[in-house]
Design an enzyme around this catalytic site. Structure first.
Site, PDB file in Angstrom:
ATOM      1  N   LYS A  13       0.830  -1.221   0.000  1.00 57.02           N
ATOM      2  CA  LYS A  13       0.000   0.000   0.000  1.00 57.02           C
ATOM      3  C   LYS A  13       0.861   1.266   0.000  1.00 57.02           C
ATOM      4  O   LYS A  13       0.603   2.192  -0.753  1.00 57.02           O
ATOM      5  CB  LYS A  13      -0.940   0.039   1.222  1.00 57.02           C
ATOM      6  CG  LYS A  13      -2.008  -1.019   1.235  1.00 57.02           C
ATOM      7  CD  LYS A  13      -3.058  -0.757   2.298  1.00 57.02           C
ATOM      8  CE  LYS A  13      -2.509  -0.768   3.715  1.00 57.02           C
ATOM      9  NZ  LYS A  13      -1.958  -2.063   4.150  1.00 57.02           N
ATOM     10  N   ARG A  86     -10.157   0.881   8.586  1.00 53.24           N
ATOM     11  CA  ARG A  86      -9.675  -0.472   8.815  1.00 53.24           C
ATOM     12  C   ARG A  86     -10.750  -1.352   9.442  1.00 53.24           C
ATOM     13  O   ARG A  86     -10.489  -2.512   9.757  1.00 53.24           O
ATOM     14  CB  ARG A  86      -8.460  -0.433   9.734  1.00 53.24           C
ATOM     15  CG  ARG A  86      -7.145  -0.712   8.960  1.00 53.24           C
ATOM     16  CD  ARG A  86      -6.017  -0.583   9.923  1.00 53.24           C
ATOM     17  NE  ARG A  86      -4.832  -1.280   9.606  1.00 53.24           N
ATOM     18  CZ  ARG A  86      -3.742  -0.697   9.076  1.00 53.24           C
ATOM     19  NH1 ARG A  86      -3.762   0.547   8.698  1.00 53.24           N
ATOM     20  NH2 ARG A  86      -2.647  -1.399   8.912  1.00 53.24           N
ATOM     21  N   ARG A 120      11.165  -6.887   5.459  1.00 48.08           N
ATOM     22  CA  ARG A 120      11.095  -5.511   4.955  1.00 48.08           C
ATOM     23  C   ARG A 120      12.066  -4.595   5.699  1.00 48.08           C
ATOM     24  O   ARG A 120      12.216  -4.686   6.910  1.00 48.08           O
ATOM     25  CB  ARG A 120       9.654  -5.017   5.169  1.00 48.08           C
ATOM     26  CG  ARG A 120       9.374  -3.648   4.657  1.00 48.08           C
ATOM     27  CD  ARG A 120       7.909  -3.441   4.473  1.00 48.08           C
ATOM     28  NE  ARG A 120       7.163  -3.382   5.737  1.00 48.08           N
ATOM     29  CZ  ARG A 120       5.877  -3.051   5.804  1.00 48.08           C
ATOM     30  NH1 ARG A 120       5.206  -2.791   4.705  1.00 48.08           N
ATOM     31  NH2 ARG A 120       5.263  -3.028   6.967  1.00 48.08           N
ATOM     32  N   ARG A 150      10.867  -1.768  10.967  1.00 43.88           N
ATOM     33  CA  ARG A 150       9.798  -1.282  11.843  1.00 43.88           C
ATOM     34  C   ARG A 150       9.648  -2.207  13.048  1.00 43.88           C
ATOM     35  O   ARG A 150       9.768  -3.418  12.920  1.00 43.88           O
ATOM     36  CB  ARG A 150       8.469  -1.263  11.061  1.00 43.88           C
ATOM     37  CG  ARG A 150       8.161   0.072  10.441  1.00 43.88           C
ATOM     38  CD  ARG A 150       6.969   0.035   9.531  1.00 43.88           C
ATOM     39  NE  ARG A 150       5.744  -0.514  10.121  1.00 43.88           N
ATOM     40  CZ  ARG A 150       4.559  -0.491   9.501  1.00 43.88           C
ATOM     41  NH1 ARG A 150       4.440   0.064   8.312  1.00 43.88           N
ATOM     42  NH2 ARG A 150       3.498  -1.017  10.069  1.00 43.88           N
ATOM     43  N   ARG A 161      -1.297  -8.866  13.185  1.00 45.66           N
ATOM     44  CA  ARG A 161      -1.780  -7.859  12.220  1.00 45.66           C
ATOM     45  C   ARG A 161      -2.555  -8.529  11.080  1.00 45.66           C
ATOM     46  O   ARG A 161      -3.564  -7.998  10.602  1.00 45.66           O
ATOM     47  CB  ARG A 161      -0.593  -7.056  11.651  1.00 45.66           C
ATOM     48  CG  ARG A 161      -0.017  -6.060  12.661  1.00 45.66           C
ATOM     49  CD  ARG A 161       1.381  -5.611  12.293  1.00 45.66           C
ATOM     50  NE  ARG A 161       1.464  -4.854  11.064  1.00 45.66           N
ATOM     51  CZ  ARG A 161       2.601  -4.642  10.389  1.00 45.66           C
ATOM     52  NH1 ARG A 161       3.738  -5.160  10.819  1.00 45.66           N
ATOM     53  NH2 ARG A 161       2.594  -3.931   9.301  1.00 45.66           N
TER      54      ARG A 161
HETATM   55  P1  AMP Z   1       0.331   0.548   8.917  1.00 46.12           P
HETATM   56  O1  AMP Z   1       1.517   1.459   8.823  1.00 46.12           O
HETATM   57  O2  AMP Z   1      -0.806   1.000   8.049  1.00 46.12           O
HETATM   58  O3  AMP Z   1       0.690  -0.901   8.696  1.00 46.12           O
HETATM   59  O4  AMP Z   1      -0.229   0.666  10.415  1.00 46.12           O
HETATM   60  C1  AMP Z   1       0.559   0.276  11.519  1.00 46.12           C
HETATM   61  C2  AMP Z   1      -0.318   0.089  12.732  1.00 46.12           C
HETATM   62  O5  AMP Z   1      -0.962   1.331  13.073  1.00 46.12           O
HETATM   63  C3  AMP Z   1      -1.461  -0.907  12.562  1.00 46.12           C
HETATM   64  O6  AMP Z   1      -1.058  -2.254  12.767  1.00 46.12           O
HETATM   65  C4  AMP Z   1      -2.439  -0.427  13.638  1.00 46.12           C
HETATM   66  O7  AMP Z   1      -2.007  -0.837  14.936  1.00 46.12           O
HETATM   67  C5  AMP Z   1      -2.273   1.099  13.567  1.00 46.12           C
HETATM   68  N1  AMP Z   1      -3.245   1.682  12.620  1.00 46.12           N
HETATM   69  C6  AMP Z   1      -2.989   2.212  11.397  1.00 46.12           C
HETATM   70  N2  AMP Z   1      -4.124   2.637  10.812  1.00 46.12           N
HETATM   71  C7  AMP Z   1      -5.131   2.355  11.688  1.00 46.12           C
HETATM   72  C8  AMP Z   1      -6.539   2.519  11.648  1.00 46.12           C
HETATM   73  N3  AMP Z   1      -7.183   3.043  10.583  1.00 46.12           N
HETATM   74  N4  AMP Z   1      -7.251   2.124  12.731  1.00 46.12           N
HETATM   75  C9  AMP Z   1      -6.647   1.617  13.822  1.00 46.12           C
HETATM   76  N5  AMP Z   1      -5.329   1.390  13.892  1.00 46.12           N
HETATM   77  C10 AMP Z   1      -4.566   1.754  12.847  1.00 46.12           C
END
Ligand code: AMP
Length: 208
Positions: A13, A86, A120, A150, A161
């Protein structure tokens, strides 16, 4: 054009959003990036978000919807939402304060995801790599900065996740399908350039 970008962790993404942003002149809004910036800055939101992120769970809806609402207020023109909504509640809330044109769904074989995310390596400039293609290098090809992993890209958190995605986020495909807004790109074994070609083909259909 206001786009929701949907896809499992590791679907690419972030990479595709950066390219879409550049080509279509959209603002890239990533909730994950906003939470990580808050964690780095030691804010109250960051302190709250960290425990959920480390556990592979969703940060509570209230705070998440508020940061998205706030950043949309500051945005001029079209945008691409990466990582939001989400779950169904967030999608319904989003419809109250935004006008979403389409949901671009990146479909990836689940078996590939664990290795993809755990291997990654990221750069502060936004570039991401996989260890298998780095030949031992630990700096970014684009800007020369050191690469890092990360905190939540470890096997235990990644498994959580992926489960969170399957249970809470994947059902949004049906939500946007029912609204007539779903465009799916089957990423299969395509590389990022090939995926982007398919993305542009899909967005081209919408723009006509
Ligand atoms: P990402 O960078 O999109 O993979 O997001 C990393 C983490 O941030 C996720 O595993 C969630 O814990 C949190 N997170 C990101 N976006 C959301 C969302 N829309 N709602 C709730 N938690 C989020």
């Amino acid at each position: 054009m206001n786009i929701v970008l949907l896809g499992a962790p590791g679907a690419g993404k972030g990479t595709q959003a950066a390219r879409i942003q550049e080509k279509y002149h959209l603002t890239h809004i990533s909730t994950g990036d906003m939470f990580r910036a808050n964690i780095k800055g030691g804010t109250e939101i960051g302190k709250l978000a960290k425990s959920y992120i480390d556990a592979g769970k969703l940060v509570p809806d209230g705070v998440t919807c508020e940061i998205v609402k706030d950043s949309l207020k500051k945005t001029d023109g079209g945008y691409i939402l990466d990582g939001f909504p989400r779950n169904l509640f967030q999608a319904q809330e989003l419809d109250k304060f935004a006008d979403i044109d389409l949901c671009l769904n990146l479909e990836v074989d689940e078996a590939l995801l664990l290795d993809r995310i755990c291997g990654r390596r990221m750069c502060v400039c936004g570039a991401s790599y996989h260890v298998s293609t780095l030949n031992g290098k630990d700096v970014c090809e684009k800007c020369g900065k050191p690469l890092y992993q990360r905190d939540d890209d470890n096997p235990q958190t990644v498994k959580a996740r992926l489960t969170t995605y399957e249970n809470q986020t994947a059902p949004l495909k049906d939500f946007y399908l029912a609204a007539g807004k779903l465009l799916t790109v089957d990423c299969g074994t395509k590389n990022p350039d090939e995926v982007f070609e398919s993305v542009c083909a899909e967005l081209g259909k919408f723009n006509k």
